[in-house]
Design a protein around this motif. Sequence first.
Motif, short mmCIF file in Angstrom:
data_model
loop_
_atom_site.label_atom_id
_atom_site.label_comp_id
_atom_site.label_asym_id
_atom_site.label_seq_id
_atom_site.Cartn_x
_atom_site.Cartn_y
_atom_site.Cartn_z
N GLU A 134 0.83 -1.21 0.00
CA GLU A 134 0.00 0.00 0.00
C GLU A 134 0.87 1.26 0.00
O GLU A 134 0.56 2.24 -0.68
N LYS A 135 1.97 1.23 0.77
CA LYS A 135 2.88 2.37 0.79
C LYS A 135 3.56 2.55 -0.57
O LYS A 135 3.74 3.68 -1.05
N LEU A 136 3.95 1.44 -1.18
CA LEU A 136 4.59 1.52 -2.49
C LEU A 136 3.61 2.06 -3.53
O LEU A 136 3.98 2.88 -4.38
N LYS A 137 2.38 1.62 -3.47
CA LYS A 137 1.36 2.13 -4.38
C LYS A 137 1.17 3.63 -4.20
O LYS A 137 1.05 4.38 -5.17
N SER A 138 1.12 4.05 -2.93
CA SER A 138 0.94 5.47 -2.64
C SER A 138 2.13 6.28 -3.16
O SER A 138 1.96 7.35 -3.75
N GLY A 139 3.34 5.74 -2.96
CA GLY A 139 4.52 6.42 -3.47
C GLY A 139 4.52 6.51 -4.98
O GLY A 139 4.90 7.54 -5.57
N LEU A 140 4.09 5.43 -5.63
CA LEU A 140 4.02 5.42 -7.09
C LEU A 140 2.99 6.43 -7.59
O LEU A 140 3.24 7.15 -8.56
N ASP A 141 1.84 6.48 -6.92
CA ASP A 141 0.81 7.46 -7.30
C ASP A 141 1.35 8.88 -7.16
O ASP A 141 1.05 9.76 -7.99
N ASN A 142 2.12 9.13 -6.12
CA ASN A 142 2.69 10.46 -5.91
C ASN A 142 3.69 10.81 -7.01
O ASN A 142 3.74 11.95 -7.50
N MET A 143 4.50 9.81 -7.42
CA MET A 143 5.44 10.03 -8.51
C MET A 143 4.70 10.36 -9.81
O MET A 143 5.10 11.26 -10.55
N LYS A 144 3.61 9.66 -10.07
CA LYS A 144 2.84 9.92 -11.28
C LYS A 144 2.22 11.31 -11.24
O LYS A 144 2.15 12.00 -12.26
N LEU A 145 1.76 11.71 -10.05
CA LEU A 145 1.18 13.04 -9.91
C LEU A 145 2.23 14.11 -10.16
O LEU A 145 1.98 15.11 -10.86
N LYS A 146 3.44 13.91 -9.63
CA LYS A 146 4.53 14.86 -9.85
C LYS A 146 4.88 14.94 -11.34
O LYS A 146 5.17 16.02 -11.86
#
Length: 248
Positions: A134-146
């Motif tokens: 879940e943390k990795l998914k959240s981090g990936l989503d944040n990278m995509k948003l950036k």
Amino acid sequence: MSDKQSIFGRISQLLRANINALIDQAEDPEKMIDQLIRDFSSNIREAESAIAQTIGNLRMLEDDHREDLRAAQEWGGKALAASAKADEFRSAGNTVDADKFDNLAKVAISRQLDAENEARAAEPQITSQTEIVEKLKSGLDNMKLKLQQLTSKRNELAARAKTADAQVQVNNALQSINVLDPTSDLGRFEDKVRRQEALARGQQELAASSIDAQFNQLEDLGQLTEVEARLAALKQGGASRPAIDDGR
């Protein structure tokens, strides 16, 4: 799982290193931002691959856990059936077969316990990896948003970078100007013009003075002529002597 975490950590470090290197070495802001977008996209793809593998491993653990629970339930049912059969034979006075089925029940119970222990041992690992995923998914989503933000602001950032570079060049050019007296050259030119104007006035005054002198000479000459005329008249018999009024 730790391997997948370290892979994701290396991706993040590589991403930060690429950003810092591009910013420090950038000569063309627009090209720098385009390269940054490409590197960011590449790192996101690597992160997606690592996270997908981590999720796959988690799903395998969950499948094994479900299989252990199913096996424990199945062995429990076999143990119950064997025990019931042993009771039937014992009721019928057939102790040999009764003991045989009791032993089978014991084997089934032992298998049931093994499956339950395996399922119980996997549960903390499943919980931990679920949180990590879940943390990795959240981090990936944040990278995509950036990445989306960077892409949408690409032109704005490029324009701002170019404006800042132009301002730096202007400031450098201004530093080469004599900031102590920027009008010194203009002042010297103005002084030169004033000197020329003064010279012109002097020449005019000189010319006017010369004309006045000439007219003065003409006036002096006229006065001398009058004197000569009167002197000549006196010599001719006093014609010019004024009459004396004796009051009579």
